[in-house]
Design an enzyme around this catalytic site. Structure first.
Site, PDB file in Angstrom:
ATOM      1  N   HIS A 284      36.182  50.320  66.631  1.00  0.00           N
ATOM      2  CA  HIS A 284      36.444  49.019  67.245  1.00  0.00           C
ATOM      3  C   HIS A 284      36.360  49.066  68.762  1.00  0.00           C
ATOM      4  O   HIS A 284      36.174  48.049  69.417  1.00  0.00           O
ATOM      5  CB  HIS A 284      37.770  48.449  66.743  1.00  0.00           C
TER       6      HIS A 284
ATOM      7  N   ARG B  90      37.666  38.229  64.770  1.00  0.00           N
ATOM      8  CA  ARG B  90      38.625  39.312  64.471  1.00  0.00           C
ATOM      9  C   ARG B  90      39.959  38.987  65.145  1.00  0.00           C
ATOM     10  O   ARG B  90      40.165  39.347  66.310  1.00  0.00           O
ATOM     11  CB  ARG B  90      38.113  40.640  65.030  1.00  0.00           C
TER      12      ARG B  90
ATOM     13  N   ARG C  96      38.877  35.499  60.325  1.00  0.00           N
ATOM     14  CA  ARG C  96      39.318  36.562  59.418  1.00  0.00           C
ATOM     15  C   ARG C  96      40.808  36.784  59.639  1.00  0.00           C
ATOM     16  O   ARG C  96      41.249  36.923  60.779  1.00  0.00           O
ATOM     17  CB  ARG C  96      38.575  37.856  59.691  1.00  0.00           C
TER      18      ARG C  96
ATOM     19  N   GLU D  85      33.866  44.911  51.675  1.00  0.00           N
ATOM     20  CA  GLU D  85      33.809  46.108  52.521  1.00  0.00           C
ATOM     21  C   GLU D  85      34.435  47.325  51.847  1.00  0.00           C
ATOM     22  O   GLU D  85      34.478  48.404  52.409  1.00  0.00           O
ATOM     23  CB  GLU D  85      34.431  45.847  53.891  1.00  0.00           C
TER      24      GLU D  85
ATOM     25  N   ASN E  34      30.534  47.928  58.223  1.00  0.00           N
ATOM     26  CA  ASN E  34      31.165  49.013  58.997  1.00  0.00           C
ATOM     27  C   ASN E  34      32.103  49.810  58.100  1.00  0.00           C
ATOM     28  O   ASN E  34      32.103  51.046  58.110  1.00  0.00           O
ATOM     29  CB  ASN E  34      31.963  48.443  60.180  1.00  0.00           C
ATOM     30  N   ASP E  35      32.902  49.080  57.338  1.00  0.00           N
ATOM     31  CA  ASP E  35      33.808  49.768  56.419  1.00  0.00           C
ATOM     32  C   ASP E  35      33.100  50.159  55.128  1.00  0.00           C
ATOM     33  O   ASP E  35      33.334  51.245  54.593  1.00  0.00           O
ATOM     34  CB  ASP E  35      35.012  48.880  56.102  1.00  0.00           C
TER      35      ASP E  35
ATOM     36  N   ARG F 141      34.335  56.274  60.299  1.00  0.00           N
ATOM     37  CA  ARG F 141      33.462  55.558  61.245  1.00  0.00           C
ATOM     38  C   ARG F 141      33.773  55.867  62.704  1.00  0.00           C
ATOM     39  O   ARG F 141      32.994  55.537  63.594  1.00  0.00           O
ATOM     40  CB  ARG F 141      33.527  54.041  60.986  1.00  0.00           C
TER      41      ARG F 141
ATOM     42  N   CYS G 183      28.719  40.639  58.322  1.00  0.00           N
ATOM     43  CA  CYS G 183      29.284  40.614  59.674  1.00  0.00           C
ATOM     44  C   CYS G 183      29.513  42.020  60.219  1.00  0.00           C
ATOM     45  O   CYS G 183      30.053  42.175  61.308  1.00  0.00           O
ATOM     46  CB  CYS G 183      30.558  39.792  59.714  1.00  0.00           C
TER      47      CYS G 183
HETATM   48  C1  PEP Z   1      33.260  45.629  58.817  1.00  0.00           C
HETATM   49  O1  PEP Z   1      34.016  46.451  58.308  1.00  0.00           O
HETATM   50  O2  PEP Z   1      32.018  45.671  58.716  1.00  0.00           O
HETATM   51  C2  PEP Z   1      33.811  44.527  59.619  1.00  0.00           C
HETATM   52  C3  PEP Z   1      33.042  43.572  60.077  1.00  0.00           C
HETATM   53  O3  PEP Z   1      35.141  44.574  59.924  1.00  0.00           O
HETATM   54  P1  PEP Z   1      35.747  45.547  61.043  1.00  0.00           P
HETATM   55  O4  PEP Z   1      34.601  46.148  61.806  1.00  0.00           O
HETATM   56  O5  PEP Z   1      36.620  44.728  61.906  1.00  0.00           O
HETATM   57  O6  PEP Z   1      36.481  46.559  60.225  1.00  0.00           O
HETATM   58 MG    MG Z   2      36.102  46.030  58.209  1.00  0.00          MG
END
Ligand code: PEP
Ligand code: MG
Length: 576
Positions: free
Chosen positions: A191, A298, A334, A433, A456-457, A467, A504
């Site tokens: 993040h 977020r 979210r 995710e 991402n997750d 990550r 996203c």
């Molecule tokens: C993701 O996990 O792809 C996502 C958009 O949420 P975050 O990056 O905030 O975990």
């Molecule tokens: Mg996520």
């Protein structure tokens, strides 16, 4: 000249001076003092102890209300450290004997305590080390008169060089004199990196050695697009990068020329291009880059860099602002996703061995429905001011979705009985995710209004790759066939039920994946706003049938590397 290779986190080339930040968030000054200064330094120390004690007691009270007595008791250990006579006397006697400023002496004494405790083979004692560290940081901040706001007071533009930065540190860079940053650790989809992209701060993470090689004031070139950092560049290299900078600007202008147009293919297929935001302040940048909606807001950053919890009214005002500013376009809020690499100071969430697999996101919200409901009520109330959608993070199966929806229904019932207006038809979506959600997307699609794939997750969980860890970053492959198959099956499950699928995660804004995702039938691409013009440009250059054929061929490949190369080749054909 030294060249460091890190991980490209946020694009842009910057030349400037390094500003090193120690691991402690502050550099401890070491100053000799005179005999006359001793009483003053002791007074400073006493005041800092009193102030810290007050802060901890306040924090304890708040936590007792928010989380219960048991959690609040964690801080008893902190108070005990503060009241330790031996420690206080040692600081004072060393101060008198060695005659250095009290901040330096205190730092030395605490360092010694930590060293001694670390050598003791006792789990209980070892656990106390984090209490000591925590308390000593608080005292140190008060001694130095800082509230952890190490960025304030920078009078010239600098490149921040740090071992690590938290997402809230990065958020605090906003509007400060920071032109780029470089860290030793971290991954592309941490993040911290995501925040840098959103705030358009070029960044390189995961260099491993930046803080050991770079000194305060060193001249640096930071290339956030390639992950290269050059220390003390020679004239030729400097000229080369200046040329590259001009070239990038030229390419950027080509993409910007289509930013306000629809993302429509040559044969007429239109997809939605939305922006991801972390802070309402990003709205002007979102509009400037041509987003036609927010695909991911977020909201957890709303809780950061502050001591108290945001009230329902504060949530409401922020959502109302974003909804009104983006009208008539949709805004997808979210619900809070704290945990993982986003820790909020207001909650004493115990450090976990596997924070990304722990008490996070919807799990936290379902356990703390009081906190969750404050946000849900605010979202519902703000829904009359624009086109709001709501989505839950980290849903792992249908039961969690149902539980969350039950709380949403309670919030609706409460508002109804209070006579507060809200929109009846707000769409409620699920982030896909967690692999279990992806695999049961057919079941979830029956009870969700839309999906948003959080790659991402999803990537970190399906490939078992943290990550945020630079050591395993080479395994973090959005192009892995397992990831692509999951995305494909989620999209088809949703389309079978007639619901839309967005993405996203960072993958949606990666130009090399756009033809593939378009070909797989993705309906909405949501990304940091900086990337929007290029993605629109790519989509407008493609035919849907061509993209479908491209996706079919990509899915027949057997390694992530082949997929990546295939994507890059296609990208070169499109953007030149
Ligand atoms: C993701 O996990 O792809 C996502 C958009 O949420 P975050 O990056 O905030 O975990
Ligand atoms: Mg996520």
């Amino acid at each position: 000249m030294i060249k460091l290779q890190g991980i490209a986190a946020a694009p842009g080339i910057v030349v400037g001076k390094a500003y090193r930040i120690g691991k402690e968030e502050f550099d401890i000054p070491k100053k000799e003092i005179s005999q006359q200064d001793i009483p003053y330094e002791i007074q400073l120390f006493e005041e800092a102890l009193i102030k810290t004690r007050k802060e901890i007691i306040e924090l304890q009270k708040r936590i007792a209300v928010d989380m219960g007595q048991e959690q609040a008791q964690i801080f008893d250990a902190h108070l005990l450290v503060l009241e330790d006579r031996m420690l206080i006397e040692e600081v004072i006697s060393r101060l008198k004997k060695e005659r250095f400023n009290v901040a330096f002496i205190f730092f030395e004494v605490m360092k010694k305590y930590v060293e001694v405790f670390s050598r003791i083979e006792d789990e209980y004692i070892k656990e106390r080390i984090s209490d000591i560290n925590d308390v000593s940081k608080r005292v140190m901040r008060n001694l130095l008169g800082k509230k952890g706001k190490w960025l304030e007071g920078l009078t010239e533009k600098v490149i921040v060089v740090a071992h690590d930065l938290s997402p809230s540190d990065t958020a605090a860079m906003h509007k400060q004199n920071v032109s780029a940053f470089v860290t030793d650790i971290g991954g592309k989809t941490s993040h911290t990196a995501i925040m840098a992209k959103s705030l358009e701060i070029p960044a390189v993470v995961g260099t491993e050695t930046a803080t050991s090689k770079i000194k305060n004031g060193d001249m640096l070139i930071v290339d956030g697009s390639t992950g290269i950092v050059i220390l003390e560049p020679d004239q030729d290299t400097l000229a080369e990068y200046q040329e590259e900078f001009r070239k990038l600007q030229g390419i950027g202008e080509k993409f910007l020329s289509v930013k306000d147009l629809d993302a429509v293919t040559q044969d007429g297929k239109c997809v939605e291009i939305h922006a991801n935001i972390e802070l309402p302040e990003e709205i002007p940048a979102v509009k400037a880059h041509g987003a036609k909606g927010i695909g991911l807001y977020r909201t957890e950053f709303f809780y950061m860099n502050r001591k108290d919890l945001p009230s329902e009214e504060e949530h409401y005002q922020a959502y109302k602002y974003v909804a009104e500013e983006m009208k008539p376009y949709p805004v997808t809020i979210r619900t809070i996703d704290l945990g993982g690499d986003k820790f909020l100071s207001q909650f004493a969430i115990p450090r976990e061995m596997q924070p990304f697999l722990g008490w996070r996101a919807i799990r936290f919200c379902l356990a703390r429905t009081d906190i969750f409901k404050v946000q849900l009520r605010a979202i519902l109330r703000a829904s009359v001011h624009g086109s709001l959608r709501l989505m839950y993070p980290m849903i792992s199966g249908i039961e969690e979705l149902r539980q969350a929806n039950r709380i949403l229904q309670e919030a609706r019932d409460e508002l109804k009985s209070e006579g507060a207006p809200f929109s009846d038809n707000i769409e409620v979506g699920v982030m896909i995710e967690v692999p279990s959600a992806a695999i049961t997307a057919d079941l979830l699609s029956r009870e969700a209004d839309f999906f948003s794939i959080g790659t991402n997750d999803l990537i970190q969980y399906s490939l078992a790759v943290d990550r945020t860890n630079e050591k395993v970053a080479y395994l973090y492959e959005p192009s892995h066939p397992a990831v692509l198959r999951m995305i494909q099956s989620v999209i088809s499950a949703a389309h079978e039920r007639g619901i839309k699928v967005g993405m996203c995660g960072e993958m949606a804004g990666d130009p090399a994946f756009v033809p593939l995702l378009l070909g797989l039938g993705l309906d909405e691409f949501s990304m940091p706003s900086l990337g929007i013009p290029e993605v629109k440009y790519i989509i407008r250059s493609l035919n849907l049938d061509e993209a479908k054929e491209f996706a079919r061929r990509v899915l027949s490949l057997s390694t992530g590397r082949e997929v990546e190369e295939f994507g890059q080749k296609k990208l070169r054909e499109i953007t030149g």
